[in-house]
Design a protein around this motif. Structure first.
Motif, PDB file in Angstrom:
ATOM      1  N   THR A 196      18.873 -32.257 -31.261  1.00 20.56           N
ATOM      2  CA  THR A 196      18.211 -32.505 -29.757  1.00 20.56           C
ATOM      3  C   THR A 196      17.670 -31.293 -29.693  1.00 20.56           C
ATOM      4  O   THR A 196      18.637 -30.110 -29.442  1.00 20.56           O
ATOM      5  CB  THR A 196      19.342 -33.075 -28.815  1.00 20.56           C
ATOM      6  OG1 THR A 196      19.713 -34.294 -29.427  1.00 20.56           O
ATOM      7  CG2 THR A 196      18.577 -33.153 -27.477  1.00 20.56           C
ATOM      8  N   SER A 197      16.597 -30.979 -29.138  1.00 17.99           N
ATOM      9  CA  SER A 197      15.871 -29.832 -28.968  1.00 17.99           C
ATOM     10  C   SER A 197      15.411 -29.887 -27.221  1.00 17.99           C
ATOM     11  O   SER A 197      15.032 -30.906 -26.718  1.00 17.99           O
ATOM     12  CB  SER A 197      14.561 -29.689 -29.559  1.00 17.99           C
ATOM     13  OG  SER A 197      14.827 -29.533 -30.965  1.00 17.99           O
ATOM     14  N   THR A 198      15.673 -28.673 -26.600  1.00 17.17           N
ATOM     15  CA  THR A 198      15.281 -28.508 -25.237  1.00 17.17           C
ATOM     16  C   THR A 198      14.435 -27.481 -24.928  1.00 17.17           C
ATOM     17  O   THR A 198      14.744 -26.315 -25.163  1.00 17.17           O
ATOM     18  CB  THR A 198      16.454 -28.404 -24.398  1.00 17.17           C
ATOM     19  OG1 THR A 198      17.560 -29.728 -24.741  1.00 17.17           O
ATOM     20  CG2 THR A 198      16.148 -28.499 -22.911  1.00 17.17           C
ATOM     21  N   GLN A 226      13.536 -31.577 -20.559  1.00 11.98           N
ATOM     22  CA  GLN A 226      14.319 -32.444 -20.799  1.00 11.98           C
ATOM     23  C   GLN A 226      14.704 -32.464 -22.630  1.00 11.98           C
ATOM     24  O   GLN A 226      13.954 -32.206 -23.279  1.00 11.98           O
ATOM     25  CB  GLN A 226      13.809 -33.935 -20.550  1.00 11.98           C
ATOM     26  CG  GLN A 226      13.590 -33.991 -19.060  1.00 11.98           C
ATOM     27  CD  GLN A 226      14.999 -33.967 -18.105  1.00 11.98           C
ATOM     28  OE1 GLN A 226      16.074 -34.681 -18.788  1.00 11.98           O
ATOM     29  NE2 GLN A 226      14.929 -33.138 -17.263  1.00 11.98           N
ATOM     30  N   GLU A 266      15.237 -33.893 -26.127  1.00 15.29           N
ATOM     31  CA  GLU A 266      14.602 -34.744 -26.821  1.00 15.29           C
ATOM     32  C   GLU A 266      15.298 -34.662 -28.329  1.00 15.29           C
ATOM     33  O   GLU A 266      15.121 -33.540 -28.767  1.00 15.29           O
ATOM     34  CB  GLU A 266      13.133 -34.335 -26.946  1.00 15.29           C
ATOM     35  CG  GLU A 266      12.514 -35.336 -27.760  1.00 15.29           C
ATOM     36  CD  GLU A 266      10.957 -34.901 -27.983  1.00 15.29           C
ATOM     37  OE1 GLU A 266      10.175 -35.515 -28.994  1.00 15.29           O
ATOM     38  OE2 GLU A 266      10.391 -34.085 -27.288  1.00 15.29           O
ATOM     39  N   GLU A 267      15.658 -35.851 -28.563  1.00 20.31           N
ATOM     40  CA  GLU A 267      16.066 -35.880 -30.123  1.00 20.31           C
ATOM     41  C   GLU A 267      14.628 -35.550 -31.064  1.00 20.31           C
ATOM     42  O   GLU A 267      13.990 -36.533 -30.801  1.00 20.31           O
ATOM     43  CB  GLU A 267      16.617 -37.305 -30.420  1.00 20.31           C
ATOM     44  CG  GLU A 267      17.467 -37.122 -31.578  1.00 20.31           C
ATOM     45  CD  GLU A 267      18.158 -38.516 -32.151  1.00 20.31           C
ATOM     46  OE1 GLU A 267      19.354 -38.553 -31.517  1.00 20.31           O
ATOM     47  OE2 GLU A 267      17.464 -39.458 -32.575  1.00 20.31           O
ATOM     48  N   THR A 268      15.000 -34.653 -31.729  1.00 21.51           N
ATOM     49  CA  THR A 268      14.015 -34.469 -32.878  1.00 21.51           C
ATOM     50  C   THR A 268      14.233 -34.692 -34.205  1.00 21.51           C
ATOM     51  O   THR A 268      13.287 -34.850 -34.966  1.00 21.51           O
ATOM     52  CB  THR A 268      13.254 -32.860 -32.540  1.00 21.51           C
ATOM     53  OG1 THR A 268      14.642 -32.155 -32.942  1.00 21.51           O
ATOM     54  CG2 THR A 268      12.823 -32.684 -31.200  1.00 21.51           C
ATOM     55  N   ARG A 302      13.274 -28.029 -33.576  1.00 25.61           N
ATOM     56  CA  ARG A 302      12.219 -27.571 -33.043  1.00 25.61           C
ATOM     57  C   ARG A 302      12.112 -25.949 -32.782  1.00 25.61           C
ATOM     58  O   ARG A 302      13.108 -25.579 -32.142  1.00 25.61           O
ATOM     59  CB  ARG A 302      11.676 -28.177 -31.799  1.00 25.61           C
ATOM     60  CG  ARG A 302      10.016 -27.671 -31.276  1.00 25.61           C
ATOM     61  CD  ARG A 302       9.903 -28.650 -30.163  1.00 25.61           C
ATOM     62  NE  ARG A 302       9.704 -30.031 -30.655  1.00 25.61           N
ATOM     63  CZ  ARG A 302       9.967 -31.154 -29.784  1.00 25.61           C
ATOM     64  NH1 ARG A 302      10.288 -30.972 -28.626  1.00 25.61           N
ATOM     65  NH2 ARG A 302       9.646 -32.446 -30.108  1.00 25.61           N
ATOM     66  N   THR A 336      13.328 -23.483 -29.346  1.00 24.67           N
ATOM     67  CA  THR A 336      13.850 -24.279 -28.316  1.00 24.67           C
ATOM     68  C   THR A 336      15.447 -23.861 -28.509  1.00 24.67           C
ATOM     69  O   THR A 336      15.924 -23.632 -29.380  1.00 24.67           O
ATOM     70  CB  THR A 336      13.711 -25.749 -28.304  1.00 24.67           C
ATOM     71  OG1 THR A 336      14.158 -26.246 -29.762  1.00 24.67           O
ATOM     72  CG2 THR A 336      12.118 -25.992 -28.326  1.00 24.67           C
TER      73      THR A 336
END
Length: 150
Positions: free
Chosen positions: A14-16, A21, A23-25, A129, A132
Motif C-alpha cells: 500500500t502506497s501513500t 490516502q 492506495e493498494e498498488t 510506488r 511514497t
C-alpha cells in the motif's frame, strides 16, 4: 543491485503519497517479494540479469520437498518494491548512511527496467510506488529469505 527475496504465500503493498490516502498498488498470491536496492554504478544489464535470476531462482519445493522449483515453474507472482535502505551503511555510529544508495531519479528507471524484463519473461508483477511511504504486508513461506547481488 541488491535484492532481498522472500518466498511468500501472499503479499501486498500500500502506497501513500504525502498528504494523500493510502492506495493498494500491488498484490500477489504465492510467489516472491523482491525488495530492490540500487547503487550508483548499477545499469540495465545488471537489472536484466537480476530479473532473470529472480524468475528462475529455485526456492519452491518439488514433490519431494526439495527447493527445485522457481517462480517460473510454479507460475508465482513477483511483488517488486524499491528498498534504498538495503544500501544502508551502519559501520560507524548508530544512524545508517545511505550515501551508496542511488538517488530516486537514477534508481527508478532501473527498477522499471527490472519489472519490464520480468513481465517480458512471463511474470505477473505487482509493484510499489516510488517516492511514497509504503506498507508491505507479507506471509513469508518457510521462512525463506535470500539476498542476491549483481
Amino acid at each position: 543491485m541488491r535484492v532481498l527475496v522472500q518466498r511468500v504465500s501472499s503479499a501486498s503493498v500500500t502506497s501513500t503519497v504525502e498528504g494523500g490516502q493510502p492506495e493498494e498498488t500491488g498484490r500477489i498470491g504465492p510467489g516472491i517479494v523482491a525488495l530492490v536496492g540500487v547503487t550508483h554504478d548499477d545499469d540495465e544489464a545488471g537489472a536484466t540479469k537480476l530479473a532473470e535470476k529472480l524468475w528462475q531462482l529455485r526456492i519452491f519445493p518439488d514433490e519431494a520437498g526439495a527447493m527445485n522449483r522457481s517462480c517460473a515453474d510454479i507460475g508465482g507472482g513477483v511483488l517488486v518494491v524499491s528498498q534504498f535502505t538495503l544500501y544502508g551503511d551502519t559501520r560507524k555510529g548508530r544512524r545508517p548512511s545511505f550515501i551508496t544508495a542511488a538517488r530516486p531519479e537514477d534508481a527508478e528507471p532501473l527498477v522499471d527496467h527490472l519489472v519490464a524484463h520480468l513481465r517480458g519473461l512471463g511474470a505477473e508483477v505487482a509493484t510499489g510506488r516510488f517516492r511514497t511511504h509504503m506498507d508491505v504486508a507479507l506471509v513469508n513461506d518457510g521462512p525463506v529469505t535470500i539476498l542476491l547481488e549483481v
